[in-house]
Write a protein that holds these residues in place. Sequence first.
Motif, PDB file in Angstrom:
ATOM      1  N   PRO A  30      30.446  26.237  14.545  1.00 46.75           N
ATOM      2  CA  PRO A  30      29.569  25.453  15.433  1.00 46.75           C
ATOM      3  C   PRO A  30      28.234  26.155  15.660  1.00 46.75           C
ATOM      4  O   PRO A  30      28.101  27.360  15.443  1.00 46.75           O
ATOM      5  CB  PRO A  30      30.374  25.379  16.749  1.00 46.75           C
ATOM      6  CG  PRO A  30      31.769  25.782  16.396  1.00 46.75           C
ATOM      7  CD  PRO A  30      31.657  26.706  15.236  1.00 46.75           C
ATOM      8  N   GLU A  31      27.262  25.403  16.109  1.00 50.07           N
ATOM      9  CA  GLU A  31      25.989  25.987  16.506  1.00 50.07           C
ATOM     10  C   GLU A  31      26.160  26.709  17.842  1.00 50.07           C
ATOM     11  O   GLU A  31      27.165  26.570  18.532  1.00 50.07           O
ATOM     12  CB  GLU A  31      24.928  24.883  16.645  1.00 50.07           C
ATOM     13  CG  GLU A  31      25.252  23.869  17.733  1.00 50.07           C
ATOM     14  CD  GLU A  31      24.214  22.774  17.844  1.00 50.07           C
ATOM     15  OE1 GLU A  31      23.207  22.845  17.130  1.00 50.07           O
ATOM     16  OE2 GLU A  31      24.419  21.858  18.648  1.00 50.07           O
ATOM     17  N   LYS A  32      25.167  27.545  18.174  1.00 52.42           N
ATOM     18  CA  LYS A  32      25.073  28.225  19.473  1.00 52.42           C
ATOM     19  C   LYS A  32      26.281  29.109  19.779  1.00 52.42           C
ATOM     20  O   LYS A  32      26.658  29.267  20.933  1.00 52.42           O
ATOM     21  CB  LYS A  32      24.883  27.193  20.601  1.00 52.42           C
ATOM     22  CG  LYS A  32      23.569  26.430  20.533  1.00 52.42           C
ATOM     23  CD  LYS A  32      23.479  25.324  21.562  1.00 52.42           C
ATOM     24  CE  LYS A  32      23.515  25.853  22.980  1.00 52.42           C
ATOM     25  NZ  LYS A  32      23.358  24.757  23.972  1.00 52.42           N
ATOM     26  N   VAL A  90      23.394  18.540   3.589  1.00 49.48           N
ATOM     27  CA  VAL A  90      23.970  19.776   4.098  1.00 49.48           C
ATOM     28  C   VAL A  90      23.038  20.355   5.144  1.00 49.48           C
ATOM     29  O   VAL A  90      21.839  20.127   5.136  1.00 49.48           O
ATOM     30  CB  VAL A  90      24.202  20.801   2.969  1.00 49.48           C
ATOM     31  CG1 VAL A  90      25.304  20.352   2.037  1.00 49.48           C
ATOM     32  CG2 VAL A  90      22.921  21.041   2.179  1.00 49.48           C
ATOM     33  N   GLY A  91      23.635  21.145   6.055  1.00 50.97           N
ATOM     34  CA  GLY A  91      22.844  21.723   7.130  1.00 50.97           C
ATOM     35  C   GLY A  91      22.912  20.877   8.370  1.00 50.97           C
ATOM     36  O   GLY A  91      22.735  19.662   8.315  1.00 50.97           O
ATOM     37  N   SER A 148      20.485  29.904  17.911  1.00 52.19           N
ATOM     38  CA  SER A 148      21.253  28.675  18.146  1.00 52.19           C
ATOM     39  C   SER A 148      21.734  28.046  16.845  1.00 52.19           C
ATOM     40  O   SER A 148      22.451  27.052  16.873  1.00 52.19           O
ATOM     41  CB  SER A 148      20.389  27.655  18.903  1.00 52.19           C
ATOM     42  OG  SER A 148      19.266  27.286  18.120  1.00 52.19           O
ATOM     43  N   ILE A 149      21.362  28.626  15.697  1.00 51.12           N
ATOM     44  CA  ILE A 149      21.695  27.980  14.435  1.00 51.12           C
ATOM     45  C   ILE A 149      23.196  28.042  14.166  1.00 51.12           C
ATOM     46  O   ILE A 149      23.865  29.006  14.534  1.00 51.12           O
ATOM     47  CB  ILE A 149      20.942  28.619  13.250  1.00 51.12           C
ATOM     48  CG1 ILE A 149      21.387  30.083  13.046  1.00 51.12           C
ATOM     49  CG2 ILE A 149      19.455  28.530  13.419  1.00 51.12           C
ATOM     50  CD1 ILE A 149      20.883  30.692  11.759  1.00 51.12           C
ATOM     51  N   THR A 199      24.468  32.703   6.718  1.00 50.94           N
ATOM     52  CA  THR A 199      23.692  31.510   7.055  1.00 50.94           C
ATOM     53  C   THR A 199      24.217  30.307   6.268  1.00 50.94           C
ATOM     54  O   THR A 199      24.723  30.449   5.160  1.00 50.94           O
ATOM     55  CB  THR A 199      22.211  31.713   6.721  1.00 50.94           C
ATOM     56  OG1 THR A 199      22.081  32.048   5.338  1.00 50.94           O
ATOM     57  CG2 THR A 199      21.611  32.829   7.557  1.00 50.94           C
ATOM     58  N   ASN A 200      24.069  29.128   6.833  1.00 50.57           N
ATOM     59  CA  ASN A 200      24.548  27.913   6.175  1.00 50.57           C
ATOM     60  C   ASN A 200      23.817  27.620   4.866  1.00 50.57           C
ATOM     61  O   ASN A 200      24.405  27.153   3.901  1.00 50.57           O
ATOM     62  CB  ASN A 200      24.404  26.709   7.106  1.00 50.57           C
ATOM     63  CG  ASN A 200      25.513  26.639   8.122  1.00 50.57           C
ATOM     64  OD1 ASN A 200      26.447  27.438   8.096  1.00 50.57           O
ATOM     65  ND2 ASN A 200      25.428  25.698   9.029  1.00 50.57           N
TER      66      ASN A 200
END
Length: 597
Positions: free
Chosen positions: A316-318, A536-537, A324-325, A287-288
């Motif tokens: 990238p997301e999705k 961030v995020g 979708s994170i 996880t980011n």
Amino acid sequence: MLLVYHNHNKAHSNQESEVNALIQSEYLELQSLYEKEGQAVAWNIANILRGTNYIDRCTLITAAYVLLKANDNEAVLDDIETFCTSINVNEDRKAFLESHLGDCWQMVAGQRYRYNGNVLKSIILFHDNRDMRFDVDGRTPVSISHLAYKLFGFNEGDNLADFGLGSAAFTIETFLKNPALHFYGIEINAAIKEIASIRLEVLGCTITLEHGNIFDLDPNSHQYQHIFSNYPFGLRLRDLGFDRNRLLQKISENAAEFTKSVSSDWLFNAAIVECLKETGKGIAIMTNGSTWNTLDKSARKYFIENGYLEAVIALPEKLFENTSIPTTMIVISRNNERTMLVDATNMCEKGRRFNTFSDAQIEQITFAVGHETANSRSVSREELVANDYVINPTRYLTEDIVVENGVPFVSIIKSIRRGAPLKASQLDEMVSEDATDYQYLMLANIQHGQIDTDLPYIKGIQENQRKYCLKNHALILSKNGAPFKIAVAEVTPGKTILANGNLYIIEIDENKADPYFVKAFLESEKGIALLKSITVGATIPNIGVEALKKIHIPQIPIDDQRKLAAQYLAKVDEIALYKRKLQKAYEELSHIYDNKE
């Protein structure tokens, strides 16, 4: 006939290439066959079984496997016991068949010879349980599998372990490209492990496969040149058995940084290190938040100071079908003095439901991992330490923002803290319908840089909540989300305002800086750029306290600051005047008809 490849085959490279091409060709043919016939057959089998048994995520693939085996005349289908004996399966497979087909065995057996073997293989390999509206395991996307394969750089005779095998998505994609590797997999879910085993058997992939917990492995007997792991996100430590698993105990003994407060991401990463050969490479998906949050700072410190981080790639997301994170790919090896940080968040083909990597984008990311580009940068251990061990690539790939005559933010503040961490249920109990001397400030109460004058009332506050109350002229900054909200609190004597946990409460030393001057700077183009540079995020942008302390604020004489602050407040008053005029105009507009002559 099953696809077969023997790992002891030592043919010349051109012959190996021909074998690889043949396996990939047959795999693609089965994929095409599934689209043409397999889906319809799968639904037909499901309809037959639906009346006798609940069709869970494994039942249909299990039935297809039995019918595939039943095409061999040696298989005896009288009952599960005799079937397992006739085809010589192990006890795990027998228990799996009993669990998923025990109530409908005769219905399955009655379909013998009805379906083509290749069609059944296509169902085993490609049936997507979403067709039947069932949950699916967090399978590794093909894009991530292909990127990881390129980054590993396999050599002849290498072994590859898949920690958390799942339905074998990554191992299958790797086998198709390099069937000569020696494969190992471990999966904690017994049913998913058997599905993976069946799929790999159909492909002809020889693999050592275990049902078990990664954290129960003995690193003395489990050493691999390459380890891949797409481990579950967001596990609680009690789910991992922190106090009883062999590998977790060893990790905690070797590194005091790995306490019970560390997220599961870093515990999985540490398990990879323990089982990695000296010259080996591990790749994991995490996880980011674990790349920058305060909770995991000690774990990142351990990895950085021991030289375990080769590369960190913001994805990238999705990319995943079940979330979708955006995620992060981490490349683990030993003896790294520097870490390559890569921002690949925009390197993808955007789809309606999920995103993918093209071959060209995989080449672009792979190149960026080995070279500095516009999207990648090699960062020294010293710089990572100076940035509080944050390894989120976006932190290091933003252009430096120069603040003339700047001083660190921390040098002009007395304190900085978050607001009260109250749950919605707690706040509901505190809310007062009547006016009191106590009010509550939420993010929504800050509009256009101003705090609402009609904040909600609360009944009172507890003694341990006083530290979350605003002092007059406290600077308020939103912790999450963009655009950022910034305000200065004006607290009327006798009133108490409790701030929400999504806000930072910053007490400025007014002998060194004027709060309104600081607010004006942070709302400027340069100030916003500075805040963005420490954010961030991607899904939920977040500003960390330590990063916030380090941004630079322009230092000019305090009298000049107060003059600028006075100009700022004059504009605020002007805006307030216009608002009152606008409100009066709206009221008059709504009564034009009533006031007609």
